[in-house]
Design a protein around this motif. Structure first.
Motif, short mmCIF file in Angstrom:
data_model
loop_
_atom_site.label_atom_id
_atom_site.label_comp_id
_atom_site.label_asym_id
_atom_site.label_seq_id
_atom_site.Cartn_x
_atom_site.Cartn_y
_atom_site.Cartn_z
N TYR A 17 28.63 18.36 33.91
CA TYR A 17 27.29 18.76 34.38
C TYR A 17 26.78 19.98 33.63
O TYR A 17 25.58 20.11 33.37
N LEU A 18 27.68 20.90 33.22
CA LEU A 18 27.27 22.04 32.40
C LEU A 18 26.76 21.58 31.04
O LEU A 18 25.75 22.08 30.53
N THR A 19 27.45 20.61 30.44
CA THR A 19 27.04 20.08 29.15
C THR A 19 25.70 19.38 29.24
O THR A 19 24.81 19.60 28.40
N MET A 20 25.51 18.56 30.28
CA MET A 20 24.26 17.82 30.41
C MET A 20 23.08 18.75 30.72
O MET A 20 22.01 18.63 30.11
N ILE A 21 23.28 19.68 31.63
CA ILE A 21 22.17 20.56 31.99
C ILE A 21 21.84 21.51 30.84
O ILE A 21 20.66 21.79 30.56
N GLY A 22 22.86 21.99 30.12
CA GLY A 22 22.62 22.85 28.97
C GLY A 22 21.92 22.11 27.84
O GLY A 22 20.98 22.62 27.23
N SER A 23 22.36 20.88 27.57
CA SER A 23 21.72 20.06 26.53
C SER A 23 20.27 19.78 26.87
O SER A 23 19.39 19.80 25.99
N GLU A 24 20.01 19.54 28.16
CA GLU A 24 18.63 19.25 28.57
C GLU A 24 17.76 20.49 28.47
O GLU A 24 16.58 20.41 28.12
N PHE A 25 18.32 21.66 28.77
CA PHE A 25 17.57 22.91 28.57
C PHE A 25 17.06 22.99 27.14
O PHE A 25 15.86 23.22 26.89
N PHE A 26 17.96 22.84 26.18
CA PHE A 26 17.61 22.98 24.77
C PHE A 26 16.69 21.85 24.31
O PHE A 26 15.75 22.09 23.54
N LEU A 27 16.95 20.63 24.79
CA LEU A 27 16.13 19.50 24.35
C LEU A 27 14.68 19.64 24.80
O LEU A 27 13.76 19.34 24.03
N LEU A 28 14.46 20.12 26.02
CA LEU A 28 13.09 20.31 26.51
C LEU A 28 12.35 21.34 25.67
O LEU A 28 11.15 21.21 25.43
N GLY A 29 13.07 22.36 25.21
CA GLY A 29 12.47 23.33 24.30
C GLY A 29 12.10 22.71 22.97
O GLY A 29 11.02 22.96 22.42
#
Length: 316
Positions: A101-113
């Motif tokens: 969940y840390l990997t997915m939420i972190g990846s989504e943070f960066f991807l939205l940017g």
């Protein structure tokens, strides 16, 4: 610590001693099915329709992959626990869940940017868009988002799982979220919590800075547009992304940035349920229902499937 069966954690779940468990189970199961189906359909459409082979839809397909993995990290275990007496999760499984969940939420943070940057280039530099957002750049941006998220997982998961846990093994949550797990620690975790706070702020600050800068420049460009149709198209394209950003970052800000005094276990579970269960369902719906290209691709492929079925039936 003896990491055998005795080291298993017990998840209290989303609801504790509630008579509405059956209804909640049905709702969550429905959301899970819709979320997984919608995201897989989005990935399929983007892969199959040549009109969707653009940087924006490539990044959107990455978002759908992340959302699918994200909701599959927590919801299946939650649904099993809601219908079973044993609500335990092993020490290793808890660590895997934290990492994913840390990997997915972190990846989504960066991807939205990065998706905001893509919209900035498309609106503000349309002539250079094919060059600035070529296939190689898109692959590098997607790889960077995945790498940033996994870095967060590799950094925080080992530290969390090496904290000594003694006494109570009951986690007042429906999955192994770090703040809930750390409440069981029998050592001072203030230094680690400060490190985690700084890490989360940076992970929010970097993409939010990109998003703020990109949309400020987009607004200036749209303001200068003489074409009403051009303005409408730009606002339509960007509004879906801003809606997703507001929902996702708002929930993450509450969970990881607000001080403990603002939190209660019940509120934490509701907010966590929103961004781990509801958001992965909303993302593909927001992008598809408000996007003519996606709805057009769906109608086209659906019509092709019907035609193929009619031909098969007539031949039979």
């Amino acid at each position: 610590m003896n990491r055998t069966a005795s080291s298993d954690f017990i998840l209290l779940g989303l609801l504790v001693n509630s008579k509405a468990t059956g209804i909640v189970f049905a709702v969550i199961l429905a959301i899970f099915v819709v979320a997984v189906t919608a995201n897989l359909v989005m990935i399929f459409l983007i892969h199959m329709d040549s009109h969707l082979h653009t940087p924006m839809y490539f990044l959107l397909s990455q978002l759908s992959i992340m959302d699918t993995l994200f909701i599959c990290t927590t919801v299946p275990k939650l649904l099993v626990d809601m219908v079973s007496i044993q609500k335990t999760i092993s020490f290793v499984a808890c660590g895997i869940q934290i990492f994913l969940y840390l990997t997915m939420i972190g990846s989504e943070f960066f991807l939205l940017g990065l998706m905001a940057y893509d919209r900035y280039v498309a609106v503000c530099n349309p002539l250079r868009y094919p060059v600035l957002m070529n296939r190689r750049v898109c692959l590098l941006l997607a790889a960077g988002a995945w790498f940033g998220g996994s870095l967060d997982g590799f950094l925080l998961t080992p530290i969390t799982m090496n904290v000594p846990y003694c006494g109570s093994r009951i986690i007042d949550h429906f999955f192994c979220e770090i703040p809930a797990v750390l409440k069981l620690a029998c050592a001072d975790t203030s230094l680690y919590e400060t490190l985690m706070y700084i890490c989360c702020v940076l992970m929010l600050l970097i993409p939010i800075s990109i998003i703020s800068t990109s949309y400020s420049l987009i607004l200036l460009t749209v303001h200068r547009m003489r074409s009403a149709e051009g303005r409408k198209k730009a606002f339509t394209t960007c509004s879906s992304h801003l809606t997703v950003v507001s929902i996702f970052y708002g929930a993450a800000f509450y969970t990881y940035v607000l001080p403990k005094s603002f939190h209660t276990p019940e509120q934490d579970k509701v907010v966590s349920a929103f961004y781990t269960i509801v958001t992965p369902m909303l993302n593909p719906l927001i992008y598809s229902l408000r996007n003519k290209d996606v709805t057009g691709a769906f109608k086209k492929i659906f019509a092709q499937c019907l035609s193929a079925q009619k031909v098969f039936t007539s031949d039979a």
